[in-house]
Every structure is written in C-alpha cells, then in structure tokens.
Design a protein around this motif. Structure first.
Motif, PDB file in Angstrom:
ATOM      1  N   TYR A 399       0.838  -1.199   0.000  1.00  0.00           N
ATOM      2  CA  TYR A 399       0.000   0.000   0.000  1.00  0.00           C
ATOM      3  C   TYR A 399       0.875   1.253   0.000  1.00  0.00           C
ATOM      4  O   TYR A 399       1.902   1.295   0.686  1.00  0.00           O
ATOM      5  N   ASN A 400       0.464   2.259  -0.751  1.00  0.00           N
ATOM      6  CA  ASN A 400       1.200   3.522  -0.646  1.00  0.00           C
ATOM      7  C   ASN A 400       0.816   4.228   0.655  1.00  0.00           C
ATOM      8  O   ASN A 400      -0.044   3.758   1.410  1.00  0.00           O
ATOM      9  N   ALA A 401       1.441   5.353   0.908  1.00  0.00           N
ATOM     10  CA  ALA A 401       1.323   5.989   2.222  1.00  0.00           C
ATOM     11  C   ALA A 401      -0.087   6.453   2.555  1.00  0.00           C
ATOM     12  O   ALA A 401      -0.439   6.582   3.739  1.00  0.00           O
ATOM     13  N   THR A 402      -0.919   6.698   1.550  1.00  0.00           N
ATOM     14  CA  THR A 402      -2.261   7.231   1.812  1.00  0.00           C
ATOM     15  C   THR A 402      -3.365   6.194   1.637  1.00  0.00           C
ATOM     16  O   THR A 402      -4.540   6.512   1.803  1.00  0.00           O
ATOM     17  N   ASN A 410      -2.526  -1.356  -3.484  1.00  0.00           N
ATOM     18  CA  ASN A 410      -2.528  -0.554  -4.714  1.00  0.00           C
ATOM     19  C   ASN A 410      -1.137  -0.367  -5.316  1.00  0.00           C
ATOM     20  O   ASN A 410      -0.963   0.420  -6.243  1.00  0.00           O
ATOM     21  N   GLN A 411      -0.135  -1.072  -4.798  1.00  0.00           N
ATOM     22  CA  GLN A 411       1.220  -1.016  -5.341  1.00  0.00           C
ATOM     23  C   GLN A 411       1.704  -2.443  -5.630  1.00  0.00           C
ATOM     24  O   GLN A 411       1.322  -3.388  -4.926  1.00  0.00           O
ATOM     25  N   LYS A 415       6.727  -3.486 -11.817  1.00  0.00           N
ATOM     26  CA  LYS A 415       6.578  -2.128 -12.316  1.00  0.00           C
ATOM     27  C   LYS A 415       6.170  -2.063 -13.786  1.00  0.00           C
ATOM     28  O   LYS A 415       5.643  -1.042 -14.243  1.00  0.00           O
ATOM     29  N   GLN A 568       3.156  -0.027   4.385  1.00  0.00           N
ATOM     30  CA  GLN A 568       2.764   1.150   3.628  1.00  0.00           C
ATOM     31  C   GLN A 568       4.008   1.956   3.286  1.00  0.00           C
ATOM     32  O   GLN A 568       4.877   2.153   4.143  1.00  0.00           O
ATOM     33  N   ASP A 570       6.148   4.281  -0.280  1.00  0.00           N
ATOM     34  CA  ASP A 570       6.311   4.505  -1.713  1.00  0.00           C
ATOM     35  C   ASP A 570       7.371   3.603  -2.327  1.00  0.00           C
ATOM     36  O   ASP A 570       7.398   3.413  -3.539  1.00  0.00           O
ATOM     37  N   SER A 571       8.256   3.068  -1.490  1.00  0.00           N
ATOM     38  CA  SER A 571       9.337   2.218  -1.981  1.00  0.00           C
ATOM     39  C   SER A 571       8.977   0.743  -1.827  1.00  0.00           C
ATOM     40  O   SER A 571       8.251   0.358  -0.902  1.00  0.00           O
ATOM     41  N   ASP A 572       9.531  -0.061  -2.718  1.00  0.00           N
ATOM     42  CA  ASP A 572       9.324  -1.509  -2.659  1.00  0.00           C
ATOM     43  C   ASP A 572       9.900  -2.030  -1.346  1.00  0.00           C
ATOM     44  O   ASP A 572      11.094  -1.866  -1.067  1.00  0.00           O
TER      45      ASP A 572
END
Length: 670
Positions: A399-402, A410-411, A415, A568, A570-572
C-alpha cells in the motif's frame, strides 16, 4: 519447430489454393474447386494435404496455442472452466436460452457458399474434393494411400468435434456444388448422433488402414495410423461417457476399452510412449517433454511451429511471450486461478487432509505434486530463461502511504505491469528461451494429443468395464513419470478402490496432467460436472468442484512489516537499494538469517514472516455486482444458431432450444 519444410509446403499450398486463380489452380466453371493438375503431381497433391492441416491448427503468433480450440477459434472454452477467468457467451448469466442469442455457438457454420473462407463446411468440402479426385489422375497408390489416410483423419476430426458439441450433424461425404441450380442438393438433414459417430469411426478405420505407423524425420508431425487409432479411442470414450451414455451401457465402455488398448499397442509398436528422457524425479522429464520435437514419443497429434524470422516461412508460437511476466519482457497475459492451484495434490499423490504432508495455506506451494512446480511460477519461484538462469518471479503487493490498508493493495513490485491473478503459468515455458525478442521467436510445438492421454483414456475405459486394478495401474504410470512419491504402493491412490472412486481419480489426474492443454472443458461436459445438481457429481463425490454459481479467484501476496502489520510506503519493501538495504527486508540477500542455508528456505521464511495471502476476487467481472459463473444444461448439446436456421430451415433444432418453428425436436442421445 526447426523443420521449415512443412511450413514452406503449407505456405505454398495456401498461395496456390487462394491466390492463383488465373494460373495453375484456376477454378473451373462447374465450381468443383481446383484444376485437375493439382492431382497429377505428387508435390502439389502433398501441398494440398498440408494446406488442409493448416485449416485445423492455430495460426502463427498464437498466444493461446496450448488451449486454442477450433470450435471457437481461441480460448473461450478454457475460460468456461476453472483454469482461466473471464466472461464468455457460455459462462455468463442469460435471462433465457434461445437460438438467436450468442450462446448458440456459430461453429456449426453457415450454409455452404462459394466463399473460400475457413469454416466447418469449407474444410469438409476441401477434403471431399481431394478424396473424390486423387485416384483419378495417374498418381500411384503408394503416393495416394497415405495422402488419403491423412484426409480421412481430418474429416473424422471435424465430424467428431461437431458431434461432441451438437450431437448428430449432416453427413456430407461428397463435394457439394455451392451454387447449384436450386440448392436442393445442399439440403442434407442431420444424421443421428450414433450415425455421426459411425461415420467418424469409419473414416478413422480407413485412415488406420492407409497410414504408416511412423514417418521419416522429414515428415515427422504428420498423422500416423497410431494417431488415427488414438482419436478413435477418444471418440469412443466420449460416446461411453455420461453425456451420451445416460444408462451407463457396458457395451460402450467395452468398445472404448478395445479401441484405446489397440491405440496404445499400435503406438508403442511404432516407438511412441511416455516421454521419460532424463530423471523422473521432480518432474524433470515431464517438464522437458515440450522441448523435444522430432521423434518425441509423447507427441501423437502435434501442431507444428518454428522459430524462423522470415515472413513467408515463419510460424512462431507466442505461448512463451504470453506466459512470461512483463518484468522479463513477456506479456503476462495468462493468469491461472487459485482453483487450479488447489487442484494439485501433495507430493505423495494425496490431497490435503489425507496426505502424509501437512498443508499450510500460507505456503500453498510447499510439498506439492512435482508437476505443480513445472506448471506455475508463484511469488518467489525461480523461473529461468536464457539471459537470466537465476531469475526469481516476485509478484507481491503493498500500500502507498495514503491507502487504506484494510482494502486491496494498490502497489506492486511488478513495475511493468502485473498479471491478474498473482501467479503465473510456467507450463511449457523453455528455460532456454530468449527475451531478446520478447520471447516471440519460439518454435515450441503443441501436442494436441499426447501419449499420456491414450494411457488415461484406456484407464478410464478399463474402469468403465470393471477392470479396476488395470485402471488404477495405468493412472499410476502417469504419476510415476511425473515423479510423484510412492509411499503407499499406489502413488497416493490406495483409498480409490470402487468404480466411481476410480472414475473420480482419473478425472482428477487428467485435470492436473493436462492443465491448460484445452482438455478440461471437454472432460467437464462429457461427465456433466458443471452443476451440483448433476447425478454424476453426486456419484463421484465432486460437489466441491462444480463451477455453476461460483467465481474464479487469484492471489494477493501482501508484504508485511516485521511486526506483522501491512506495509505502507512509496518504496518496494523487499527491494534493496544501491546501498544494499531494503525498507523491510531484502528479498534476495547475499547472506541468510541464522539457520537458513538455501534460497528455498529463505522464501519460506519470507512467507512466514513478511507475506500475507489474501484471496483476490476481481478476476471474474465485478460489474454487474454479484456476477457468477452461470452454466445451463442446454450447453451439454448446443442448439443451431439463428444464422444457420434462417439459411437452412429444413434442419431440425436440438431439443431444449427453440427454432423457427418452435421447440427443438432433434434428440442428440439417439
């Protein structure tokens, strides 16, 4: 396929038949089809036969070649099983079943016309023209006999395909004039199912009589008498199965047994058998059978491809490209389902609950049937190819931060784009395949009928006539070749002893052995296993396997922090940066934690501590809400479509379907 000769011949034939009407193959005014000179020359007669081969096979650059179906020209039959998800015209909800709807398959064809398009009746017409002409123009019997044998085979192949979908169909055995004076000669009524079967068997018997047991290397891949015998066994097994054999007549099972035994013996006499080159352990031989072409003993009926890059000669198989993930320059378009993952037994041949090995849903990949690892590429599995023999397929998400961690992640670590189900199909993908051209230059052949099917057809027939020990023993030969453990003396089949228990065992074995080879739809239909209300479902104890009213699903592999919470960021979380550190843990470290010595053990560690398994339920349509797989009993014998009924109103409609004059009256069980 390395041998280019066959493809050259097919290309020549295609050009001659379709593109030279002002020259050598000029159509005659009476529209019987092709100038007699074709049948005066051995090379052009062979070219004609090879052209017909091409009419029945998947095209170049086919991405669904292993489960491609002539009846639908693609993969919709496989999508009407548990193997693949997605809506088709015969698995979606309908308010009513009617001949003007899209679920009335168009495969039956249109009324014969002067068109040269590739469809059911033009294929039959091309074959009939050849059989009517080939003996009339001076070629020797030595030349014509094997050519006729191949054409009798393909006519039987076409009529059998129609029989198992529709029941009886019109039997057209002579070339028809598509633009006759009044067209009356085209009005051939439907023959009964038993009459249609008899014609299929007659054509196959003639093919067996005329064909060689094997061909030389230059002609490898042509139909042999063993292939014709194997198709005869398949046809008679279908006739003995509950779809046609509602009263379980033993005479039908006996016919199927005798035909399949004869096919097995004939094939073995000519060098065919189970592919066993290499070690049987860990399904090594089983996994390698796809990459041996000429003189492959497993390949009874084969659809040929090659790795030529020349436009006029190339017939590439896009299977490798379709199966491979986008991270490796593949397309990632094949998404196996959780239901198929669950279909594979444990390594001792038993299913969870009775196996000597415990089953952990958190590590669904552990201690499975060796074929599992040659069929699927799961998160953390090695999936080698030429440029990276140590490639590991990762397909986890986060999950991304939000994002709301209570919802779907959602991630993704993929890629370039993830497939739909979170697990990939590795079957028949070549460890030596190159991704330089996106895996597209592949010559892997498709074995439409393998020797393993002959063995299992014989096993099922033996069970049908009560020769239960023989049937079980034949199933064990398939499991032995696959590297299944033999801890109980029966490769996990000790508890299967009654007739119905063994019927279930052979169907379960077929589901694993032939996964994603285009066989499952036919097995489900001939045993009427789509809905729990079917009597055969209750007989075999297969209530938990039916599809009607269900959804096909996949996997979310969700990354977790060390404390067990969902990650959570942005990075893998598992991908190391240039410094060697990962936000949570490095998925491919240079050293392992204490007590772990192999990469396989480390993957287990990740699943225990940093992966959460969640069933993914968006493979099948989510709009409209509540969509479920919907099967209707009318699909056991399809009706004739509005198109064919409008052009040929004299044809009798199938019972259970409506037509121009009301309810259908044709009984496919006669």
């Amino acid at each position: 396929m390395q041998r280019i000769r066959t493809v050259i011949v097919i290309c020549i034939a295609s050009a001659l038949v379709a593109g030279c009407k002002d020259d050598f193959l000029e159509e005659k005014r009476d529209l019987t089809g092709i100038n007699e000179e074709v049948f005066e020359n051995e090379s052009t007669a062979i070219a004609y036969v090879d052209y017909v081969y091409g009419l029945f096979q998947p095209a170049s650059n086919s991405s669904n070649s292993f489960y491609w179906s002539l009846a639908v020209g693609g993969d919709n039959l496989t999508r009407t099983t548990e193997e693949l998800s997605g809506q088709t015209d015969i698995n979606r909800p309908w308010t009513n079943i009617a001949f003007h709807q899209a679920h009335a398959l168009p495969y039956f064809g249109n009324r014969l016309s002067s068109s040269i398009s590739n469809n059911t009746w033009t294929r039959i017409r091309q074959i009939n023209i050849f059989l009517a002409e080939i003996d009339n123009h001076g070629l020797s019997e030595e030349v014509t006999s094997p050519l006729k044998g191949q054409m009798y085979f393909w006519r039987a192949f076409q009529y059998f395909d129609l029989l198992r979908l529709y029941g009886g169909v019109p039997l057209v055995l002579e070339p028809q004039d598509p633009v006759g004076a009044n067209g009356v000669n085209l009005e051939v009524p439907r023959s009964s199912s038993s009459e249609t079967l008899a014609q299929v068997i007659s054509d196959l018997d003639e093919a067996i009589r005329l064909l060689p047991g094997e061909w030389d290397t230059n002609n490898w891949g042509r139909i042999t008498r063993g292939a014709a015998a194997a198709l005869k066994g398949r046809a008679l097994l279908t006739w003995a199965s509950p779809l046609f054999n509602r009263n379980d007549e033993q005479a039908r099972w006996q016919q199927a047994y005798e035909a399949n035994l004869a096919a097995k013996n004939l094939l073995e006499e000519n060098g065919f058998g189970l592919f066993k080159t290499g070690s049987l352990a860990n399904a090594e031989a089983w996994g390698n059978m796809w990459f041996t072409e000429v003189n492959n003993p497993e390949a009874v009926i084969v659809y040929g491809f090659n790795n030529s890059t020349t436009d006029q000669l190339g017939k590439n198989n896009y299977w490798e490209y379709a199966a491979r993930s986008t991270e490796t320059n593949g397309n990632g378009s094949i998404s196996p389902t959780k239901q198929m993952v669950d279909a594979f037994p444990m390594k001792d041949g038993r299913y969870p609950g009775s196996s000597n090995y415990s089953y952990d849903e958190k590590k669904f990949y552990k201690n499975r049937d060796p074929r599992f690892y040659k069929t699927f590429a799961y998160n953390g599995a090695r999936w080698p190819y030429r440029e990276n023999p140590n490639f590991v397929q990762w397909s986890y998400r986060w999950y991304n931060a939000t994002a709301n961690v209570a919802g779907n992640p959602n991630q993704t670590t993929e890629k370039q784009g993830a497939n739909a189900s979170g697990i990939y199909l590795a079957k028949a993908t070549n460890p030596n395949a190159s991704n330089v051209d996106n895996f597209s230059i592949s010559g892997t052949d498709v074995m439409e009928l393998r020797f393993a099917e002959v063995v299992l057809n014989l096993a099922e027939s033996a069970i049908g006539i009560g020769q239960l020990n023989e049937g079980k023993q034949l199933i064990t030969t398939i499991r032995e070749r696959a590297g299944v453990e033999n801890l109980d003396g029966s490769y996990g089949l000790t508890e299967a002893n009654s007739r119905d228990q063994l019927f279930k065992a052979v169907l379960d074995e077929r589901r694993v052995e032939f996964a994603y080879e285009g066989k499952r739809f036919w097995d489900l239909r001939r045993w009427m296993l789509f809905d729990e209300s079917s009597p055969t479902v209750a007989r075999l104890g297969m209530q938990g396997q039916t599809l009607n009213g269900t959804r096909r699903t996949g996997y979310f592999i969700i990354a977790k922090n060390a404390d067990g919470s969902r990650y959570q960021g942005d990075s893998d979380p598992l991908l190391a940066s240039a410094s060697g550190a990962a936000p949570v843990i490095n998925r491919e470290p240079s050293t392992y934690p204490p007590g772990i010595t192999t990469f396989e053990q480390y993957v287990d560690y990740l699943y225990d501590n940093h992966f959460e398994i969640v069933e993914k339920d968006d493979l099948d349509p989510i709009n409209p809400a509540g969509w479920v797989f919907s099967w209707y009993d009318q699909y056991y014998f399809f009706g004739l479509s509005q198109t064919i009924m409008n052009s040929s109103p004299y044809l009798e409609q199938t019972k259970g379907w409506n037509g121009l004059s009301g309810a259908g009256t044709f009984d496919p069980l006669l």
